[in-house]
Design a protein around this motif. Structure first.
Motif, PDB file in Angstrom:
ATOM      1  N   ARG A   1      64.461  62.717  22.304  1.00 32.83           N
ATOM      2  CA  ARG A   1      63.631  63.822  21.823  1.00 32.83           C
ATOM      3  C   ARG A   1      63.013  64.467  23.068  1.00 32.83           C
ATOM      4  N   TYR A   2      63.859  65.187  23.792  1.00 32.52           N
ATOM      5  CA  TYR A   2      63.529  65.634  25.136  1.00 32.52           C
ATOM      6  C   TYR A   2      62.425  66.682  25.196  1.00 32.52           C
ATOM      7  N   LYS A   3      62.347  67.586  24.239  1.00 27.11           N
ATOM      8  CA  LYS A   3      61.294  68.599  24.273  1.00 27.11           C
ATOM      9  C   LYS A   3      59.923  67.956  24.078  1.00 27.11           C
ATOM     10  N   GLU A   4      59.849  67.015  23.157  1.00 28.87           N
ATOM     11  CA  GLU A   4      58.588  66.308  22.943  1.00 28.87           C
ATOM     12  C   GLU A   4      58.242  65.455  24.160  1.00 28.87           C
TER      13      GLU A   4
ATOM     14  N   ASP B   1      63.921  64.460  35.375  1.00 20.59           N
ATOM     15  CA  ASP B   1      65.138  64.049  34.673  1.00 20.59           C
ATOM     16  C   ASP B   1      65.240  64.706  33.292  1.00 20.59           C
ATOM     17  N   VAL B   2      64.148  64.691  32.545  1.00 15.55           N
ATOM     18  CA  VAL B   2      64.198  65.247  31.182  1.00 15.55           C
ATOM     19  C   VAL B   2      64.379  66.766  31.221  1.00 15.55           C
ATOM     20  N   SER B   3      63.830  67.425  32.229  1.00 19.05           N
ATOM     21  CA  SER B   3      63.987  68.877  32.337  1.00 19.05           C
ATOM     22  C   SER B   3      65.449  69.263  32.554  1.00 19.05           C
ATOM     23  N   SER B   4      66.196  68.396  33.199  1.00 14.62           N
ATOM     24  CA  SER B   4      67.618  68.678  33.420  1.00 14.62           C
ATOM     25  C   SER B   4      68.439  68.449  32.147  1.00 14.62           C
ATOM     26  N   ARG B   5      67.863  67.806  31.139  1.00 17.47           N
ATOM     27  CA  ARG B   5      68.573  67.506  29.903  1.00 17.47           C
ATOM     28  C   ARG B   5      68.298  68.544  28.801  1.00 17.47           C
ATOM     29  N   ILE B   6      67.339  69.386  29.041  1.00 15.40           N
ATOM     30  CA  ILE B   6      66.970  70.366  27.992  1.00 15.40           C
ATOM     31  C   ILE B   6      67.744  71.654  28.217  1.00 15.40           C
TER      32      ILE B   6
END
Length: 151
Positions: free
Chosen positions: A112-115, A146-151
């Motif tokens: 749940r990458y945005k959250e 890391d999460v920013s690269s997945r969104i």
């Protein structure tokens, strides 16, 4: 060794005893000694639940239960609910930042990458407000990258 100390120690100052367990859980987590977190979580929870006035310890109890549920048992969805309880009861900004990081980490594990990003950004905002730059800050920034690269 830490688990056995916590099981058998005589304590006359509950605040320091619980602080010792909190620090021990943090050490076990950072040292990847995950198997022992559950035992310390149970000792901490039993101790807090036995207190007549446990309100000032509940946020930390939920924090430790969140780690146990999410990291040890891999139930990140349940850990999110527990982390939210800890966050509601958090009484210091630094603890709130830590809980936003943990909540972000649990969201990350649920994909749940945005959250996740929203929680990590809250943590970073608090760290910046407090002027804190330490290992926790670096871990949060790395996970945010890391999460920013997945969104």
């Amino acid at each position: 060794m830490l688990t056995e100390i916590c099981r058998h120690i005589r304590y006359d100052d509950i605040e320091y005893y619980l602080l010792f367990i909190e620090e021990a859980v943090g050490y076990l987590e950072s040292s990847k000694m995950i198997g022992h977190i559950e035992a310390l979580c149970n000792i901490y929870t039993d101790t807090v639940n036995s207190l007549s006035d446990n309100s000032k310890y509940l946020a930390k109890m939920y924090y430790i239960q969140c780690l146990n549920t999410g990291i040890v048992h891999g139930d990140h969805s349940k850990a999110i609910l527990i982390a939210k309880k800890a966050l509601e009861l958090a009484d210091s900004l630094e603890f709130k930042a830590n809980m936003h990081h943990n909540l972000g980490f649990m969201y990350y594990n649920c994909k749940r990458y945005k959250e996740c990003r929203a929680e990590l950004e809250k943590a970073i905002g608090i760290y910046q407000e407090l002027g804190i730059s330490n290992n926790d800050t670096l871990q949060t920034l790395a996970l945010l990258h890391d999460v920013s690269s997945r969104i």
